[in-house]
Design an enzyme around this catalytic site. Structure first.
Site, short mmCIF file in Angstrom:
data_model
loop_
_atom_site.label_atom_id
_atom_site.label_comp_id
_atom_site.label_asym_id
_atom_site.label_seq_id
_atom_site.Cartn_x
_atom_site.Cartn_y
_atom_site.Cartn_z
CG HIS A 375 -2.03 -0.95 1.16
ND1 HIS A 375 -3.26 -0.68 0.62
CD2 HIS A 375 -2.08 -2.23 1.58
CE1 HIS A 375 -4.03 -1.75 0.70
NE2 HIS A 375 -3.33 -2.71 1.29
CE LYS A 566 -5.95 14.02 -0.09
NZ LYS A 566 -6.17 12.76 -0.78
NE ARG A 567 -3.04 10.53 9.83
CZ ARG A 567 -2.73 9.61 10.73
NH1 ARG A 567 -3.50 8.55 10.92
NH2 ARG A 567 -1.64 9.72 11.45
CE LYS A 572 -1.96 10.90 2.83
NZ LYS A 572 -2.68 10.07 1.84
CB THR A 674 -9.79 5.14 -1.34
OG1 THR A 674 -9.23 5.49 -0.08
CG2 THR A 674 -9.15 3.87 -1.84
CE LYS A 678 -13.88 6.33 0.41
NZ LYS A 678 -13.04 6.39 1.63
C1 26W Z 1 4.25 0.70 9.64
C2 26W Z 1 3.59 2.01 9.62
C3 26W Z 1 2.63 2.13 8.52
C4 26W Z 1 1.32 2.34 8.80
C5 26W Z 1 0.40 2.43 7.80
C6 26W Z 1 3.03 2.03 7.22
C7 26W Z 1 2.13 2.12 6.21
C8 26W Z 1 0.82 2.33 6.50
C9 26W Z 1 -0.20 2.35 5.39
C10 26W Z 1 0.29 1.51 4.24
C11 26W Z 1 -0.57 3.69 4.94
C12 26W Z 1 -1.78 3.67 4.06
O1 26W Z 1 -2.89 3.73 4.55
N1 26W Z 1 -1.61 3.65 2.73
C13 26W Z 1 -2.68 4.02 1.84
O2 26W Z 1 -3.37 2.87 1.39
C14 26W Z 1 -4.50 3.26 0.62
C15 26W Z 1 -5.28 2.00 0.30
O3 26W Z 1 -4.59 1.21 -0.59
C16 26W Z 1 -4.07 4.02 -0.61
O4 26W Z 1 -5.22 4.45 -1.29
C17 26W Z 1 -3.23 5.22 -0.23
O5 26W Z 1 -2.72 5.86 -1.38
C18 26W Z 1 -2.09 4.79 0.67
O6 26W Z 1 -1.38 5.91 1.16
#
Ligand code: 26W
Length: 831
Positions: A375, A566-567, A572, A674, A678
């Site tokens: 992701h 968003k975050r 971003k 995502t 929406k």
């Molecule tokens: C280990 C710490 C950590 C925590 C969360 C690393 C990575 C994450 C996630 C991968 C962050 C995340 O939410 N990624 C998002 O995933 C969405 C669903 O696929 C994508 O639409 C977003 O672009 C992506 O940033």
């Protein structure tokens, strides 16, 4: 004779239950409506004197009554038919509220409407009684929730596995412009949607014990311990209520009282402390999106999720199957990012040590059962865990990882003799500065499918991030572009537009979003455009009222609602959006007679508590907002608002009311996005970079109906070596004026110098995310967008074409591809 209101509701519920094929429920000797029964017998209150929370609980329990039999029947069907099952392992599920969603998916709206009428219920107030469970950070967790909705709707035999955090994502408030975090104790009151299943608890053996000293959890090495995973199930109602799958959330506990005697040798208090320490494991969700902080407790959480879920999966498999070799025909386990990657050594351990299979067979079955989704490409998000932690908690797994690695590296040596660099890059172990396990490498090597979440992301993953592994195992790599559920994000969130669509093209789109393409010709139909515009205007007004009641803030529905939610993260580029606003502000300051189309810029999002620059960006947006508010020359032309506490519920209110969606990440950094989808299906126009799924969205709608700008991912990569933000500062007067205004403390009169770190990041340290490179083209796209807004017929036409082109971005389409191309799983209709 007209039925009394009570009986009418009772009748309706019975009819619905009959319709779902379970036969009407009979209560002995009474036809009292469910709702009153729950008030009386669960809450023990007089129906005439109840709080809104009690009403919520009674309604939620009534809805649960309707689905209970169907829920049991779903599981019985799976037991009987023994289909290949899908297990979705995710450390996060960002479900959003359940009540209204379950009513929609069960098609109980007529009953809810009648209840509201008969009982004079404050429905919106009642819905607000349900906490929005924040068991996730952002996109990854929300995607998991959309997938569960799609899998149930498509009648796929699927179960979600996650953790039952007692404290979810922190609550955000804003004080003097700064983010403050408060704990989210969402379980303070009993949750009617969670069913505890203590009889299905599982045991997890680890090689160390836990104790709390000085308020923090410590591991005691060399003292093996048993943990317990206690499951709670939540119903996942497919649209139409035919299939009701489960989301199983694990809470950690220690062995119960009889074990106390066994382990504590009479030390009751000591044993209780052990129990409390164990329960700490699932106490809190880590609020860090996109950075791996390497916290020991997080490591234990990840193993705990894997160990509980695999024990449950294998137990269920063994109930209906005797032959281990059929495991991949009956079980597909999807790893949502690397967080559950310990499933690779855990499944190997089970097959080797418990099933007593040989290595080759165990390895073949493991790889055929597991699949992995990536992701993010951000290097700081790629998980690497110190091998000492494996040694301490799960030494057997480390042994297995070393053996997987030995075989992998032998393979590399055979295929690429003498290529030492490749060996080092492919290895599951990072050697320096200290030894770590590379979880992404382990997930790729230990599974048969690795996918990214949008075309560009999958391509970058394959050709750059894990290039060497992709060269070794090209057939494993594929793309599954994300999607979102149209039930929650259109039907439920935007009833006005949903009705206008259904009136025009029927209701087929609800479960087949590609049918939205039927709207295309209607973009040229004046009367449909009128309906569409009226729907948007009504939704904006409703949002303004909701916002007023929630926050006290006033927004004018006759301005352009221009949103970025968003975050908060540098990649971003909320800061780029803020710079755009500063430029527009400067234009009015310099030319007070300038007639601008009035606009409202809405921001919302949380910053990781330790991410100081992200928090400063929130502070900057808030100071920008108040400076503009207090400037009389703005005359209501510009308004900026940062809405605190972004969650699923806020998104459901804001997205349908938006005119403009900002998707402005540095190209190559947003895996998919995502919320972009929406916004699109709700009729907003996108201003954005060619990144993530936004690229595919523009393809579907036609690029002329999008406002794309900025460097491409290729250009970003190519200019890394020579990019110099100072050039933009020197040569672009508006860029320079905007930055000078910020650095002159115009937005921080009483806090001089606080925004100096913005100068550091944008100029001194080289502007890694290339804000300044894209600002001019952003402003250009912005100008085109505002010009279009002046032509409301043309705007509506493009907005309709966007909705019409959004069909691809249903999570039903995504799930159909996972089921067909990765899992080889088929629907199992509930009989
Ligand atoms: C280990 C710490 C950590 C925590 C969360 C690393 C990575 C994450 C996630 C991968 C962050 C995340 O939410 N990624 C998002 O995933 C969405 C669903 O696929 C994508 O639409 C977003 O672009 C992506 O940033």
């Amino acid at each position: 004779m007209a039925a009394s209101p009570k009986t009418a509701i009772s009748d309706l519920i019975s009819k619905l239950i009959a319709q779902y094929g379970c036969g009407p429920i009979k209560f002995s000797g009474t036809d009292e409506a469910f709702y009153e029964r729950h008030l009386l017998f669960d809450n023990v209150v007089d129906a005439n004197d109840v709080t809104l929370r009690e009403r919520y609980e009674a309604v939620a329990r009534s809805v649960r009554d309707v689905l209970s039999q169907r829920w049991i029947r779903t599981e019985q069907t799976y037991e009987r038919e023994n289909p290949k099952r899908i297990y979705y392992l995710s450390i996060e599920f960002l479900l959003g509220r359940s009540l209204a969603n379950n009513i929609t998916n069960l098609m109980l709206d007529p009953i809810a409407a009648q209840l509201i009428k008969d009982k004079n219920v404050d429905w919106l107030g009642l819905l607000e009684q349900e906490p929005d469970p924040g068991l996730g950070n952002g996109g990854l967790g929300r995607l998991a929730a959309c997938f569960l909705d799609s899998m149930a709707t498509m009648q796929l035999p699927a179960t979600g596995y996650g953790l039952r955090y007692e404290y979810g994502m922190f609550k955000q408030s804003i004080k003097d412009g700064w983010q403050e975090e408060r704990p989210d104790h969402w379980l303070r009151r009993e949750d009617p949607w969670q069913i505890m299943r203590p009889q299905e608890s599982v045991e997890v053996k680890v090689n160390c014990s836990f104790e709390i000293t000085g308020g923090s959890l410590r591991a005691e090495v060399g003292k093996p311990a048993r943990l317990f995973g206690i499951p709670r199930d939540l119903p996942i109602v497919g649209y139409s209520g035919r299939t009701i799958n489960s989301l199983r959330l694990w809470a950690a506990g220690a062995p119960d009282y009889f074990d106390f005697q066994e382990f504590s040798h009479g030390d009751f208090v000591g044993a209780l402390a052990e129990k409390l320490a164990a329960e700490t494991l699932t106490r809190v969700l880590y609020p860090d999106d996109s950075t791996s902080l390497g916290q020991g407790l997080r490591f234990v959480q990840e193993y705990f999720l894997v160990a509980c879920s695999l024990a449950d999966i294998i137990r269920r498999f063994r109930r209906s199957n005797t032959d281990w070799s059929t495991l991949p025909d009956k079980v597909a386990i999807q790893l949502n990012d690397t967080h559950p990657t310990m499933a690779v050594p855990e499944l190997m351990r089970i097959l080797l040590d418990e099933a007593k299979l040989g290595w080759d067979e165990a390895w073949d079955l493991t790889r055929k059962t597991l699949t992995y989704t990536n992701h993010t490409l951000l290097p700081e998000a790629l998980e690497r865990w110190p091998i000492q932690w494996f040694e301490m908690l799960i030494p057997r797994h480390l042994e297995i990882i070393f053996e997987i690695n030995r075989r992998l590296l032998d393979d590399v040596r055979n295929r690429f003799p003498g290529d030492e660099g490749r060996l080092a890059r492919v290895s599951l172990i990072e050697e320096s500065p200290t030894k770590h396990v590379r979880m992404a490498n382990l997930a790729i090597v230990g599974s048969h499918s690795t996918n990214g979440v949008a075309a560009i992301h999958s391509e970058l993953l394959r050709t750059i991030t894990v290039k060497d592994l992709a060269e070794m195992f090209p057939e494993r790599f594929n793309n599954k572009t994300n999607g979102v559920t149209p039930r929650r994000w259109l039907l439920l969130a935007n009833p006005t537009l949903a009705r206008a669509i259904s009136d025009a093209i029927g209701e087929g789109w609800i479960t087949d979003l590609s049918q939205l393409s039927k709207l295309k010709p209607l973009a040229d139909d004046k009367s449909f455009r009128d309906n569409f515009r009226a729907a948007t205007r009504a939704t904006k007004a409703r949002f303004a009222n909701w916002l007023k009641s929630k926050t006290g803030e006033t927004v004018d529905p006759d301005t352009i609602f221009d949103c970025q939610i968003k975050r908060i993260h540098e990649y971003k580029r909320q800061l780029l959006n803020a710079l755009r606003i500063v430029v527009l502000y400067n234009r009015v300051r310099e030319n007070p007679n300038l007639e601008m189309t009035p606009r409202t810029f809405l921001f919302s999002g949380k910053a990781a508590p330790a991410y100081h620059l992200a928090k400063l960006i929130i502070k900057f947006i808030n100071n920008l907002a108040s400076t503009i508010d207090n400037d009389p020359t703005m005359r209501g032309q510009l308004k900026v608002l940062f809405i605190p506490e972004y969650d699923v519920t806020l998104a459901e209110h804001l997205i349908p009311a938006s005119d403009v969606s900002n998707q402005i990440s540095t190209a190559g950094y947003e895996a998919s996005g995502t919320s972009n989808m929406k916004f699109m299906m709700n009729g907003a126009l996108t201003i954005g970079t060619r990144d993530g799924a936004t690229i595919e969205m523009a393809q579907e709608a036609g690029e002329k109906n999008f406002f794309l700008f900025g460097l491409t991912a290729q250009q970003v990569a190519d200019s890394r070596g020579w990019y110099n933000p100072h050039w933009h500062y020197e040569h672009e007067p508006e860029t320079r004026a905007a930055l000078d205004l910020i650095f002159s403390d115009h937005f921080s009169r009483h806090e001089p110098g606080i925004f100096e770190p913005l100068r550091d990041t944008l100029l001194t340290h080289g502007d890694y995310y290339m804000h300044l490179a894209d600002l001019t083209s952003y402003l250009d796209a912005d100008r085109r967008l505002v010009e279009l807004y002046a032509n409301s017929e043309e705007w509506a036409r493009k907005a309709i074409l966007n909705v019409a082109g959004s069909g691809k971005f249903s999570s039903d389409r995504t799930i159909a591809q996972y089921a067909g191309e990765i899992w080889n799983a088929k629907p199992c209709p509930v009989g």
